[in-house]
Every structure is written in C-alpha cells, then in structure tokens.
Design an enzyme around this catalytic site. Structure first.
Site, PDB file in Angstrom:
ATOM      1  N   ALA A   1       0.709  -1.340   0.002  1.00 52.45           N
ATOM      2  CA  ALA A   1      -0.068   0.080  -0.009  1.00 52.45           C
ATOM      3  C   ALA A   1       0.878   1.246   0.147  1.00 52.45           C
ATOM      4  O   ALA A   1       0.583   2.400   0.595  1.00 52.45           O
ATOM      5  CB  ALA A   1      -1.155   0.020   1.265  1.00 52.45           C
ATOM      6  N   ALA A   2       2.024   1.306  -0.761  1.00 50.45           N
ATOM      7  CA  ALA A   2       2.891   2.271  -0.524  1.00 50.45           C
ATOM      8  C   ALA A   2       2.829   3.117  -1.836  1.00 50.45           C
ATOM      9  O   ALA A   2       3.206   4.224  -1.807  1.00 50.45           O
ATOM     10  CB  ALA A   2       4.470   1.808  -0.562  1.00 50.45           C
TER      11      ALA A   2
ATOM     12  N   ARG B   1      -3.003   8.190 -10.749  1.00 50.87           N
ATOM     13  CA  ARG B   1      -3.991   8.283 -11.737  1.00 50.87           C
ATOM     14  C   ARG B   1      -5.369   8.621 -10.770  1.00 50.87           C
ATOM     15  O   ARG B   1      -6.306   8.929 -11.206  1.00 50.87           O
ATOM     16  CB  ARG B   1      -4.279   7.144 -12.572  1.00 50.87           C
ATOM     17  CG  ARG B   1      -3.406   7.203 -13.357  1.00 50.87           C
ATOM     18  CD  ARG B   1      -3.434   5.728 -14.259  1.00 50.87           C
ATOM     19  NE  ARG B   1      -4.779   5.430 -14.639  1.00 50.87           N
ATOM     20  CZ  ARG B   1      -5.075   4.192 -14.860  1.00 50.87           C
ATOM     21  NH1 ARG B   1      -4.110   3.141 -15.171  1.00 50.87           N
ATOM     22  NH2 ARG B   1      -6.328   3.867 -15.547  1.00 50.87           N
TER      23      ARG B   1
ATOM     24  N   GLN C   1       8.293   1.865   3.122  1.00 48.09           N
ATOM     25  CA  GLN C   1       9.167   1.749   1.742  1.00 48.09           C
ATOM     26  C   GLN C   1       9.401   3.013   1.320  1.00 48.09           C
ATOM     27  O   GLN C   1       8.390   3.812   0.981  1.00 48.09           O
ATOM     28  CB  GLN C   1       8.281   0.903   0.635  1.00 48.09           C
ATOM     29  CG  GLN C   1       9.026   0.781  -0.535  1.00 48.09           C
ATOM     30  CD  GLN C   1       8.190   0.288  -1.689  1.00 48.09           C
ATOM     31  OE1 GLN C   1       6.942   0.512  -1.682  1.00 48.09           O
ATOM     32  NE2 GLN C   1       8.846  -0.397  -2.718  1.00 48.09           N
TER      33      GLN C   1
ATOM     34  N   THR D   1       6.948  -3.463  -7.078  1.00 52.77           N
ATOM     35  CA  THR D   1       6.178  -4.441  -6.122  1.00 52.77           C
ATOM     36  C   THR D   1       7.207  -5.458  -5.410  1.00 52.77           C
ATOM     37  O   THR D   1       7.177  -5.712  -4.208  1.00 52.77           O
ATOM     38  CB  THR D   1       5.210  -5.184  -7.034  1.00 52.77           C
ATOM     39  OG1 THR D   1       5.434  -5.597  -8.092  1.00 52.77           O
ATOM     40  CG2 THR D   1       4.094  -4.424  -7.256  1.00 52.77           C
TER      41      THR D   1
ATOM     42  N   GLU E   1       4.603  -8.146 -17.941  1.00 60.07           N
ATOM     43  CA  GLU E   1       3.859  -6.865 -17.750  1.00 60.07           C
ATOM     44  C   GLU E   1       3.428  -6.382 -19.195  1.00 60.07           C
ATOM     45  O   GLU E   1       4.265  -6.833 -20.162  1.00 60.07           O
ATOM     46  CB  GLU E   1       4.666  -5.988 -16.982  1.00 60.07           C
ATOM     47  CG  GLU E   1       4.901  -6.454 -15.543  1.00 60.07           C
ATOM     48  CD  GLU E   1       3.743  -6.613 -14.543  1.00 60.07           C
ATOM     49  OE1 GLU E   1       2.886  -5.496 -14.699  1.00 60.07           O
ATOM     50  OE2 GLU E   1       3.820  -7.702 -14.452  1.00 60.07           O
TER      51      GLU E   1
ATOM     52  N   ASN F   1      -2.734 -11.534 -14.178  1.00 58.50           N
ATOM     53  CA  ASN F   1      -2.118 -11.629 -12.735  1.00 58.50           C
ATOM     54  C   ASN F   1      -2.801 -10.805 -11.708  1.00 58.50           C
ATOM     55  O   ASN F   1      -2.998  -9.601 -12.079  1.00 58.50           O
ATOM     56  CB  ASN F   1      -0.591 -11.177 -12.645  1.00 58.50           C
ATOM     57  CG  ASN F   1      -0.033 -11.298 -11.404  1.00 58.50           C
ATOM     58  OD1 ASN F   1      -0.426 -12.156 -10.438  1.00 58.50           O
ATOM     59  ND2 ASN F   1       0.930 -10.391 -11.024  1.00 58.50           N
TER      60      ASN F   1
ATOM     61  N   ARG G   1     -31.061  16.473  13.749  1.00 56.56           N
ATOM     62  CA  ARG G   1     -29.624  16.418  13.864  1.00 56.56           C
ATOM     63  C   ARG G   1     -28.858  15.761  15.055  1.00 56.56           C
ATOM     64  O   ARG G   1     -29.922  15.489  16.142  1.00 56.56           O
ATOM     65  CB  ARG G   1     -29.274  17.951  13.957  1.00 56.56           C
ATOM     66  CG  ARG G   1     -29.602  18.784  12.702  1.00 56.56           C
ATOM     67  CD  ARG G   1     -29.609  20.131  12.905  1.00 56.56           C
ATOM     68  NE  ARG G   1     -28.585  20.934  13.390  1.00 56.56           N
ATOM     69  CZ  ARG G   1     -28.433  22.110  13.921  1.00 56.56           C
ATOM     70  NH1 ARG G   1     -29.490  22.766  13.782  1.00 56.56           N
ATOM     71  NH2 ARG G   1     -27.203  22.449  14.346  1.00 56.56           N
TER      72      ARG G   1
ATOM     73  N   ASN H   1     -47.720  17.923  23.141  1.00 56.47           N
ATOM     74  CA  ASN H   1     -48.273  18.292  21.888  1.00 56.47           C
ATOM     75  C   ASN H   1     -47.609  19.645  21.616  1.00 56.47           C
ATOM     76  O   ASN H   1     -47.667  20.729  22.229  1.00 56.47           O
ATOM     77  CB  ASN H   1     -49.753  18.615  21.718  1.00 56.47           C
ATOM     78  CG  ASN H   1     -50.202  18.768  20.443  1.00 56.47           C
ATOM     79  OD1 ASN H   1     -50.076  17.796  19.689  1.00 56.47           O
ATOM     80  ND2 ASN H   1     -50.202  20.021  19.850  1.00 56.47           N
TER      81      ASN H   1
HETATM   82  C1  UD1 Z   1       0.956  -5.358 -10.684  1.00 54.31           C
HETATM   83  C2  UD1 Z   1       1.733  -6.606 -11.250  1.00 54.31           C
HETATM   84  C3  UD1 Z   1       0.723  -6.964 -12.580  1.00 54.31           C
HETATM   85  C4  UD1 Z   1      -0.568  -7.320 -11.900  1.00 54.31           C
HETATM   86  C5  UD1 Z   1      -1.108  -6.147 -11.455  1.00 54.31           C
HETATM   87  C6  UD1 Z   1      -2.626  -6.514 -10.860  1.00 54.31           C
HETATM   88  C7  UD1 Z   1       4.085  -6.331 -11.119  1.00 54.31           C
HETATM   89  C8  UD1 Z   1       5.420  -5.917 -11.660  1.00 54.31           C
HETATM   90  N1  UD1 Z   1       2.921  -6.188 -11.877  1.00 54.31           N
HETATM   91  O1  UD1 Z   1       0.962  -4.347 -11.816  1.00 54.31           O
HETATM   92  O2  UD1 Z   1       1.431  -8.377 -12.937  1.00 54.31           O
HETATM   93  O3  UD1 Z   1      -1.415  -7.735 -13.179  1.00 54.31           O
HETATM   94  O4  UD1 Z   1      -0.383  -5.602 -10.442  1.00 54.31           O
HETATM   95  O5  UD1 Z   1      -3.137  -5.183 -10.223  1.00 54.31           O
HETATM   96  O6  UD1 Z   1       3.760  -6.740  -9.851  1.00 54.31           O
HETATM   97  N2  UD1 Z   1       3.169  -0.714  -4.669  1.00 54.31           N
HETATM   98  C9  UD1 Z   1       3.938  -0.768  -3.632  1.00 54.31           C
HETATM   99  N3  UD1 Z   1       5.424  -0.078  -3.697  1.00 54.31           N
HETATM  100  C10 UD1 Z   1       5.822  -0.146  -5.152  1.00 54.31           C
HETATM  101  C11 UD1 Z   1       5.093  -0.480  -6.064  1.00 54.31           C
HETATM  102  C12 UD1 Z   1       3.676  -0.935  -6.004  1.00 54.31           C
HETATM  103  O7  UD1 Z   1       3.548  -0.620  -2.457  1.00 54.31           O
HETATM  104  O8  UD1 Z   1       7.150   0.209  -5.113  1.00 54.31           O
HETATM  105  C13 UD1 Z   1       1.764  -1.151  -4.567  1.00 54.31           C
HETATM  106  C14 UD1 Z   1       0.929  -0.093  -5.126  1.00 54.31           C
HETATM  107  O9  UD1 Z   1       0.189   0.820  -3.929  1.00 54.31           O
HETATM  108  C15 UD1 Z   1      -0.370  -0.987  -5.447  1.00 54.31           C
HETATM  109  C16 UD1 Z   1       0.363  -2.404  -5.739  1.00 54.31           C
HETATM  110  O10 UD1 Z   1       1.656  -2.439  -5.094  1.00 54.31           O
HETATM  111  O11 UD1 Z   1      -1.295  -1.188  -4.434  1.00 54.31           O
HETATM  112  C17 UD1 Z   1       0.335  -2.698  -7.211  1.00 54.31           C
HETATM  113  O12 UD1 Z   1       1.033  -1.703  -7.851  1.00 54.31           O
HETATM  114  P1  UD1 Z   1       0.747  -1.145  -9.298  1.00 54.31           P
HETATM  115  O13 UD1 Z   1       1.874  -0.304  -9.777  1.00 54.31           O
HETATM  116  O14 UD1 Z   1      -0.645  -0.964  -9.377  1.00 54.31           O
HETATM  117  O15 UD1 Z   1       0.913  -2.500 -10.063  1.00 54.31           O
HETATM  118  P2  UD1 Z   1       1.134  -2.790 -11.532  1.00 54.31           P
HETATM  119  O16 UD1 Z   1       2.618  -2.617 -11.836  1.00 54.31           O
HETATM  120  O17 UD1 Z   1       0.401  -2.031 -12.223  1.00 54.31           O
END
Ligand code: UD1
Length: 453
Positions: A10-11, A16, A73, A79, A155, A170, A332, A376
């Site tokens: 969740a980092a 977007r 992080q 990821t 990817e 994935n 309220r 009343n």
């Molecule tokens: C990633 C997967 C992709 C998969 C998709 C599903 C990789 C390389 N790719 O794509 O195969 O189909 O998820 O949604 O893993 N995050 C961190 N730190 C980071 C990067 C990301 O905490 O340094 C967290 C983000 O907050 C997010 C999640 O990891 O919640 C996924 O990151 P995001 O960049 O959305 O994934 P994709 O690269 O699009």
C-alpha cells in the site's frame, strides 16, 4: 493459518486518482478500501498483517491503528522492492507468506483460503491468483505452456503483441514459500521497460530453477483493483450490490437496489422495507419492521423496531420503537426520540430528548431541549435557544400543550400539563397546569396538570 503472515502492499502514490488522500483510504460504500482487505484477511484467519506504507504513511497508520504492523518503503521501486521491505519480519518463519494489495477490496476471505489451501496441497514454491478479463489492458499477463503449466508473468509494457492478447491476468495476490520468496527477491533486477523491481519476476526465476508455480483462477470481479476514479466507481457499484444482497438474504426488502445506498457498516433488521433514494450510512443500526424512504437519509443513527422515516434526514440520533418521522424533517445529532413519537413535516430537532407519544407535527424547531411524554407541540413552535452568545435549554414537562407559533425564550420551563396560547412568547417559566398567553406570555388561569390530551 494462525502463524502465517500476510504482506499488504500500500505504498504506491495512486497517481491516476489525482488525489491528496492516499489511494487505499478512499472510501467504498463508506469504508476505506484498505479496511475491506483487513477484514477479508481477518476472516481468513490472517489478522495483523504487515502493511507496506509509503505515500501518506501517517494517514494510513492513523486509520489502521493496531490492526497491522507497518513497514515503510521510502522509494517506490516496484512491487518486488515493496515485499523486500517486509522480509526481516517474515524470513525466520517456515510458514507460507500471503502477498496482496491494499486496493482490492472485493477479494473475499474464501478465495484467500482457497489460494492458501491450493498452495499447501500442491507444495508449490509460489501460488498466484489469476482471472480472465474481457479487457486485460494494464495487467500483467499469465503465460502458460500448451500443457497449461505457468511459465512466467509478463507486464503489459514488456509484452509482445501475441502475449498482450492473453486474457488471463495476474491479480497480484500470491502465496509464497518463505525461502523461495527470499531467494526470488534476492535475484530481482530492474531490467524491464519501467526500470522497477517486479515481484512477478520471482515467478519466472523460480520456474527457471525448476520450482513449481501454481495458479488459482478467481472470478474477475474479486480481482478488481483500483487505479482511477472510474475504477473506484465500478468497485463501489459491485460492493453496493453485495451489501444489498446480504441485506435481502437476511430478510430486508429493497424495492429498487439500483437506487438504494447502504454503507458496509450498517445493520438492518428483518422485514424492514427500504424504498428508493434512501441512504443508510456510518454506524446506523435499523431495527426490524421499519419502513424507510422514499428518500430516507439516515447517518450514524439507531432506529428501533417499527420506525418509519419518509423523505427526511436523521443523523447522530436514537429513535424509539414505532416512531414516525417525516416527510421533510431533519433530526440533527444528539436527538433522542422516544417510542411512538410523531414527527411530521418541516420539523428540525437538535440535541433534544423527546418523550414517548409526543407529537411535533408541523414546521417547528426544537433545539437544546428536554420534552416530556405526550406533549403536543403546535405548528410553528420555536425553542429560541441562542441569545447570540450562548445556547440555552428548554424543558417542556409531560402532557404540556404548546399552542401554535409559541416562542420559547430559553432558558425556560413549561410545567406538567401547562398550556401556551397561540402566538405566546414565553420568557418566564410556566408552572404546572398554568395557562400562559400573550407577548410576553403571562399565566391567566390554571387547568389540571393531569388532564388527558
Ligand atoms: C502489478 C503486477 C501485474 C498485475 C497487477 C494487478 C508487478 C510488476 N505487476 O501491476 O502483473 O497484473 O499488479 O493489479 O507486480 N506498490 C508498492 N510499492 C511499489 C510499487 C507498488 O507498495 O514500489 C503497491 C501499490 O500501492 C499497489 C500495488 O503495489 O497497491 C500494485 O502496484 P501497481 O503499480 O498498481 O501494479 P502494476 O505494476 O500495475
């Protein structure tokens, strides 16, 4: 699963979303995304996960509090890099590790359990969740050999046109053998189009070492993640449907699910009927046999059995059995309404206690007041609670009859069974049974304080 740990990513910034709020704290049906993930994990026996935080770390920590352990992080390098941050906390364990994202609120506990069971039964090095999407755009594609064995995840940015046509994606939820995870992460290099450390590359690496990677296909809905406000709205629609289906399965009638909005945290008793354009929010608890709507907006409120709310807003209040509210009234915060009270149209009530069987039918304001039973309140009555500097309290005792258009200049008390005449401006206490009229009101005679009304 008691000893198994989960790592929640969740980092990310959620670029977007174009938002100041961290993505995982955006609400879906009244509850932050991340809380659904924590709830699903807890239901699958994985309480207290490790959450990888980065952007908005302080805010995320404040919301989650002690439901998780946090690892920061600092730079979001992908990821794989994110999971690497949690390794010191999991490396010593021999139990599998679940990895998932904080932005997939539709993932169900049963699916997590099934993924873990498949992982244990197959003795794979890693087991991933996949789904088949009509439009797989933006996701990593799952590449399989003709015999179905998974060979790697590619990817979108790195995919060949043929790989990009694959519709199995994935989902970003995995179970890893801890040693395989640590070795796979060690081997990661950012040699890809985005220059990131891809967690997905651990799969290819494990396979190249002859290790097994298993995959479980989930229904596409559960794997929906949120990257944009459009996806937020799409997930909200699914979640809303799920919440309403749960209510209907529990014996609640929802006249039009497409026009009914209930937060995940709300509870509703059986045989309650919800008419369209109704919003039930926050910590609201609705009893059995209530009639809500059309257009009931109920927030953080407890409604006892048999309450009716039509075209009205009720917030931060408690409402007793059989009471009717509306159309067109507003309660309220701090309103405590008794049993079988009738609150009609254009009444505003704030920070007031109203006793059983009292009637407040037309165009009145009751603020900072204690109203007894069987009182009343005539049309147009106002508790004048504010002198420009301070709020003052009004007390109207049991059985009092407040004539239309009475102004009650607080602090003031109208005694038991007392009567005020139409248009009275009451700036002095009226004794029990007193009949007060005029401007300013004066007591002209007495009636029995216990006369039935
Ligand atoms: C990633 C997967 C992709 C998969 C998709 C599903 C990789 C390389 N790719 O794509 O195969 O189909 O998820 O949604 O893993 N995050 C961190 N730190 C980071 C990067 C990301 O905490 O340094 C967290 C983000 O907050 C997010 C999640 O990891 O919640 C996924 O990151 P995001 O960049 O959305 O994934 P994709 O690269 O699009």
């Amino acid at each position: 699963m008691e000893r198994m740990r989960a790592v929640v990513l969740a980092a990310g910034m959620g670029k977007r979303m174009h938002s100041d709020l961290p993505k995982v704290l955006h609400p879906v049906c009244g509850q932050p995304l991340l809380v659904y993930v924590l709830d699903a994990l807890a239901a699958a026996g994985l309480a207290r996960p490790i959450i990888i935080v980065g952007h908005g770390a302080g805010e995320v920590r404040a919301v989650v509090a002690d439901r998780a352990e946090f690892v920061e992080q600092r730079d979001q390098l992908g990821t794989g890099h994110a999971v690497l941050q949690a390794l010191p906390l999991i490396e010593t364990s021999s139990d599998p590790v679940l990895v998932l994202y904080g932005d997939t609120p539709l993932l169900e506990a049963a699916t997590i359990t099934a993924l873990v069971e498949l992982h244990r039964a197959s003795r794979a090095a890693a087991t991933m969740l996949t789904a088949e999407l009509v439009d797989p755009g933006g996701y990593g594609r799952v590449i399989r050999r003709p015999d179905g064995v998974v060979t790697r995840i590619v990817e979108e940015a790195d995919a060949t046109p043929e790989e990009a046509r694959v519709r199995e994606i994935n989902a970003g939820t995995y179970v890893f053998d801890p040693r395989a995870l640590s070795e796979g992460l060690d081997a990661l290099r950012p040699a890809n189009a985005q220059g990131e450390y891809y967690l997905t590359d651990t799969m290819g690496w494990l396979l190249s070492k002859g290790r097994r990677v298993e995959a479980l296909m989930a229904d596409a809905e559960q794997t929906m993640g949120i990257k944009s406000r459009r996806e937020l709205a799409a997930v909200e629609a699914v979640m809303r449907r799920r919440i309403l289906e749960r209510l209907m399965d529990g014996g609640v009638t929802v006249i039009d699910p497409a026009a009914t909005y209930v937060h995940a945290t709300v509870r509703v008793g059986r045989d309650t009927v919800i008419h369209p354009q109704s919003y039930l929010e926050g910590t609201t608890v609705v009893g059995a046999g209530c009639l809500l709507g059309p257009q009931a907006h109920v927030v953080d409120t407890t409604l006892a059995d048999g309450v009716r709310v039509v075209a009205s807003m009720v917030a931060g209040s408690e409402v007793g059995e059989g009471t009717t509210i509306g159309p067109y009234s507003r309660l309220r915060p701090g309103s405590r309404i008794g049993r079988f009270v009738e609150i009609g149209n254009f009444a505003e009530i704030k920070h007031a206690t109203v006793g059983d069987y009292t009637k407040i039918h037309h165009k009145s304001y009751i603020g900072d007041a204690t109203i007894g039973e069987r009182v009343n309140i005539g049309a147009g009555t106002v508790t004048c609670n504010y002198d420009g500097r301070q709020k003052h309290h009004t007390v109207i005792e049991d059985g009092a009859f407040i004539g239309s258009d009475t102004m009650l200049i607080a602090p003031v008390r109208v005694g038991r069974g007392a009567v005020t005449g139409a248009g009275a401006v009451v700036n002095k206490d009226v004794p029990p049974g007193g009949v007060a009229v005029g401007v300013p009101a004066r007591v002209i005679r007495h009636v029995s304080a216990d006369a039935p009304r």
